[in-house]
Motif scaffolding. Structure first.
Motif, PDB file in Angstrom:
ATOM      1  N   UNK A  73       0.831  -1.198   0.000  1.00  0.00           N
ATOM      2  CA  UNK A  73       0.000   0.000   0.000  1.00  0.00           C
ATOM      3  C   UNK A  73       0.868   1.252   0.000  1.00  0.00           C
ATOM      4  N   UNK A  74       0.336   2.331  -0.522  1.00  0.00           N
ATOM      5  CA  UNK A  74       1.042   3.601  -0.505  1.00  0.00           C
ATOM      6  C   UNK A  74       0.065   4.750  -0.420  1.00  0.00           C
ATOM      7  N   UNK A  75       0.606   5.956  -0.242  1.00  0.00           N
ATOM      8  CA  UNK A  75      -0.214   7.171  -0.139  1.00  0.00           C
ATOM      9  C   UNK A  75       0.455   8.304  -0.910  1.00  0.00           C
ATOM     10  N   UNK A  76      -0.360   9.031  -1.644  1.00  0.00           N
ATOM     11  CA  UNK A  76       0.034  10.277  -2.288  1.00  0.00           C
ATOM     12  C   UNK A  76      -1.134  11.244  -2.150  1.00  0.00           C
ATOM     13  N   UNK A  77      -1.044  12.402  -2.764  1.00  0.00           N
ATOM     14  CA  UNK A  77      -2.119  13.393  -2.730  1.00  0.00           C
ATOM     15  C   UNK A  77      -2.313  14.015  -4.105  1.00  0.00           C
ATOM     16  N   UNK A  78      -3.532  14.462  -4.387  1.00  0.00           N
ATOM     17  CA  UNK A  78      -3.775  15.192  -5.630  1.00  0.00           C
ATOM     18  C   UNK A  78      -3.000  16.503  -5.641  1.00  0.00           C
ATOM     19  N   UNK A  79      -3.041  17.218  -4.527  1.00  0.00           N
ATOM     20  CA  UNK A  79      -2.322  18.478  -4.383  1.00  0.00           C
ATOM     21  C   UNK A  79      -1.372  18.330  -3.206  1.00  0.00           C
ATOM     22  N   UNK A  80      -0.131  18.722  -3.414  1.00  0.00           N
ATOM     23  CA  UNK A  80       0.895  18.474  -2.402  1.00  0.00           C
ATOM     24  C   UNK A  80       0.854  19.442  -1.220  1.00  0.00           C
ATOM     25  N   UNK A  81       0.386  20.662  -1.429  1.00  0.00           N
ATOM     26  CA  UNK A  81       0.500  21.673  -0.369  1.00  0.00           C
ATOM     27  C   UNK A  81      -0.573  21.523   0.702  1.00  0.00           C
ATOM     28  N   UNK A  82      -0.154  21.740   1.925  1.00  0.00           N
ATOM     29  CA  UNK A  82      -1.062  21.658   3.069  1.00  0.00           C
ATOM     30  C   UNK A  82      -1.907  22.920   3.171  1.00  0.00           C
ATOM     31  N   UNK A  83      -3.194  22.695   3.469  1.00  0.00           N
ATOM     32  CA  UNK A  83      -4.126  23.802   3.703  1.00  0.00           C
ATOM     33  C   UNK A  83      -4.993  23.460   4.905  1.00  0.00           C
ATOM     34  N   UNK A  84      -5.655  24.472   5.435  1.00  0.00           N
ATOM     35  CA  UNK A  84      -6.562  24.237   6.560  1.00  0.00           C
ATOM     36  C   UNK A  84      -7.781  23.429   6.117  1.00  0.00           C
ATOM     37  N   UNK A  85      -8.263  23.695   4.879  1.00  0.00           N
ATOM     38  CA  UNK A  85      -9.450  23.013   4.354  1.00  0.00           C
ATOM     39  C   UNK A  85      -9.238  22.727   2.870  1.00  0.00           C
ATOM     40  N   UNK A  86      -9.803  21.636   2.408  1.00  0.00           N
ATOM     41  CA  UNK A  86      -9.672  21.276   0.994  1.00  0.00           C
ATOM     42  C   UNK A  86     -10.337  22.310   0.092  1.00  0.00           C
ATOM     43  N   UNK A  87     -11.340  23.030   0.591  1.00  0.00           N
ATOM     44  CA  UNK A  87     -12.015  24.010  -0.266  1.00  0.00           C
ATOM     45  C   UNK A  87     -11.149  25.243  -0.544  1.00  0.00           C
ATOM     46  N   UNK A  88      -9.956  25.291   0.028  1.00  0.00           N
ATOM     47  CA  UNK A  88      -9.005  26.352  -0.275  1.00  0.00           C
ATOM     48  C   UNK A  88      -8.252  26.081  -1.578  1.00  0.00           C
ATOM     49  N   UNK A  89      -8.427  24.898  -2.134  1.00  0.00           N
ATOM     50  CA  UNK A  89      -7.732  24.532  -3.367  1.00  0.00           C
ATOM     51  C   UNK A  89      -8.496  25.063  -4.577  1.00  0.00           C
ATOM     52  N   UNK A  90      -7.766  25.541  -5.565  1.00  0.00           N
ATOM     53  CA  UNK A  90      -8.372  26.009  -6.804  1.00  0.00           C
ATOM     54  C   UNK A  90      -8.668  24.818  -7.706  1.00  0.00           C
TER      55      UNK A  90
END
Length: 181
Positions: free
Chosen positions: A78-95
């Motif tokens: 098993x492994x883990x990655x992310x769609x967007x690498x940068x950390x934010x307080x909430x996912x809705x902060x992503x464009x």
């Protein structure tokens, strides 16, 4: 060790390395790290996140791992990655553009690393990243390159639509498909 409030706040924009190797059975793909994860350097680290309990209850791991033990996932394929690498307080902060670009990066990563299955953790982020507005939780008809593709509910404690038992059942359906493939 729990990070302080100031350490969590300072984690905005931080990145966390992927937990990945070639030829995994399942590569889990989160939306992006939260600030707590950014502060600790561990995926799905915020207390109350149900990723680790759901993973265990679904039978992917013989015991519930702590986020600090994320490297052990590789032993289980098993492994883990992310769609967007940068950390934010909430996912809705992503464009939207960040999520779309993240989908492209994920597709390239999958082509290079060759997991058998990719599980995107968060149906709304999946819909946006891959332009599939009607996608639902579960196995997707299209793959991601040669990998099978599954969408799981977001394990955040804020996702009231899926309690832990229902979340674990969705993870277990993926596990059964991965074992059968």
């Amino acid at each position: 060790m729990r990070p302080s409030k100031s350490q969590v706040a300072a984690a905005a924009g931080c990145t966390i390395p992927d937990v990945i190797r070639d030829d995994l059975d399942v590569l889990f793909c989160g939306i992006n790290p939260g600030l707590y994860s950014g502060a600790t350097g561990h995926h799905f680290a915020r207390p109350g996140n149900r990723f680790w309990p759901a993973l265990h209850r679904a039978g992917f791991t013989p015991r519930q791992l702590d986020p600090a033990e994320q490297g052990e996932l590789l032993e289980y394929g098993l492994g883990i990655t992310n769609l967007v690498a940068r950390a934010t307080a909430r996912a809705d902060e992503l464009a939207v553009a960040e999520l779309v670009e993240g989908g492209q990066i994920l597709a390239a990563k999958v082509a290079r690393r060759r997991p058998r299955w990719v599980a995107v953790v968060g149906v709304t982020a999946y819909r946006t990243a891959f332009g599939r507005p009607k996608a639902a939780v579960g196995r997707q008809t299209e793959g991601l390159g040669a990998a099978g593709l599954w969408v799981l509910p977001n394990p955040s404690g804020l996702n009231a639509h899926f309690q832990l038992d229902a979340l674990a059942a969705e993870f277990a359906a993926l596990r059964a498909a991965a074992a059968a493939a």
